[in-house]
Design a protein around this motif. Structure first.
Motif, PDB file in Angstrom:
ATOM      1  N   ARG A 113     -56.236  -6.536  69.130  1.00 45.16           N
ATOM      2  CA  ARG A 113     -56.013  -5.580  70.221  1.00 45.16           C
ATOM      3  C   ARG A 113     -55.020  -6.114  71.244  1.00 45.16           C
ATOM      4  O   ARG A 113     -54.209  -5.359  71.785  1.00 45.16           O
ATOM      5  N   TYR A 114     -55.062  -7.421  71.496  1.00 39.11           N
ATOM      6  CA  TYR A 114     -54.079  -8.016  72.407  1.00 39.11           C
ATOM      7  C   TYR A 114     -52.674  -7.890  71.822  1.00 39.11           C
ATOM      8  O   TYR A 114     -51.732  -7.516  72.513  1.00 39.11           O
ATOM      9  N   GLU A 115     -52.534  -8.218  70.541  1.00 38.41           N
ATOM     10  CA  GLU A 115     -51.214  -8.162  69.896  1.00 38.41           C
ATOM     11  C   GLU A 115     -50.658  -6.738  69.851  1.00 38.41           C
ATOM     12  O   GLU A 115     -49.454  -6.548  69.921  1.00 38.41           O
ATOM     13  N   ALA A 116     -51.521  -5.763  69.731  1.00 39.30           N
ATOM     14  CA  ALA A 116     -51.089  -4.362  69.681  1.00 39.30           C
ATOM     15  C   ALA A 116     -50.891  -3.778  71.077  1.00 39.30           C
ATOM     16  O   ALA A 116     -50.549  -2.600  71.217  1.00 39.30           O
ATOM     17  N   ARG A 159     -32.549 -12.654  79.133  1.00 39.00           N
ATOM     18  CA  ARG A 159     -33.668 -12.793  78.210  1.00 39.00           C
ATOM     19  C   ARG A 159     -34.380 -11.452  78.098  1.00 39.00           C
ATOM     20  O   ARG A 159     -34.690 -10.821  79.095  1.00 39.00           O
ATOM     21  N   PRO A 160     -34.633 -10.999  76.877  1.00 35.53           N
ATOM     22  CA  PRO A 160     -35.319  -9.719  76.730  1.00 35.53           C
ATOM     23  C   PRO A 160     -36.736  -9.782  77.291  1.00 35.53           C
ATOM     24  O   PRO A 160     -37.387 -10.810  77.223  1.00 35.53           O
ATOM     25  N   VAL A 161     -37.164  -8.697  77.848  1.00 35.61           N
ATOM     26  CA  VAL A 161     -38.517  -8.603  78.370  1.00 35.61           C
ATOM     27  C   VAL A 161     -39.406  -8.125  77.230  1.00 35.61           C
ATOM     28  O   VAL A 161     -39.180  -7.055  76.670  1.00 35.61           O
ATOM     29  N   GLY A 171     -45.995 -19.483  81.513  1.00 35.65           N
ATOM     30  CA  GLY A 171     -44.629 -19.059  81.801  1.00 35.65           C
ATOM     31  C   GLY A 171     -43.974 -18.322  80.646  1.00 35.65           C
ATOM     32  O   GLY A 171     -43.070 -17.517  80.846  1.00 35.65           O
ATOM     33  N   ASP A 172     -44.441 -18.589  79.437  1.00 30.89           N
ATOM     34  CA  ASP A 172     -43.898 -17.887  78.267  1.00 30.89           C
ATOM     35  C   ASP A 172     -44.248 -16.407  78.275  1.00 30.89           C
ATOM     36  O   ASP A 172     -43.658 -15.628  77.539  1.00 30.89           O
ATOM     37  N   ALA A 215     -46.476  -8.843  71.981  1.00 26.89           N
ATOM     38  CA  ALA A 215     -45.353  -9.266  71.138  1.00 26.89           C
ATOM     39  C   ALA A 215     -45.163 -10.778  71.202  1.00 26.89           C
ATOM     40  O   ALA A 215     -44.867 -11.422  70.181  1.00 26.89           O
ATOM     41  N   THR A 216     -45.355 -11.361  72.373  1.00 26.16           N
ATOM     42  CA  THR A 216     -45.240 -12.810  72.536  1.00 26.16           C
ATOM     43  C   THR A 216     -46.332 -13.515  71.737  1.00 26.16           C
ATOM     44  O   THR A 216     -46.066 -14.496  71.034  1.00 26.16           O
TER      45      THR A 216
END
Length: 84
Positions: free
Chosen positions: A43-46, A4-6, A68-69, A11-12
């Motif tokens: 800001r979290y997404e970036a 699974r890619p990290v 966990g995601d 990004a999540t």
């Protein structure tokens, strides 16, 4: 063997938000009760800042995710099945 890619927390968050068809204001309203927190979501997404555990829980709940995601440990699937 699949690894699974990290991905980053940001990004999540962004992928989950886009999958649900929400904008950042809507996520801010659902997670924090106030759309004025849109800039924080941005800001979290970036990946400019990491959310506190409390805020991560709120965001996860709003986006239908579990903590966990956000686990960034790569996992390997199929190895136990392939050896059995």
């Amino acid at each position: 063997m699949y690894t699974r890619p990290v991905t980053s927390t940001g990004a999540t968050l962004k992928a989950a938000r886009e999958h649900l068809g929400l904008n950042q204001r809507q996520v801010a309203r659902q997670a924090f009760g106030n759309e004025d927190f849109q800039s924080l979501v941005s800001r979290y997404e970036a990946d400019l800042v990491e959310p506190s555990l409390t805020n991560l829980r709120k965001l996860a709940r709003a986006l239908g995710l579990s903590l966990g995601d956000f686990d960034r440990t790569p996992t390997q699937s199929g190895t136990a099945q392939a050896q059995a």
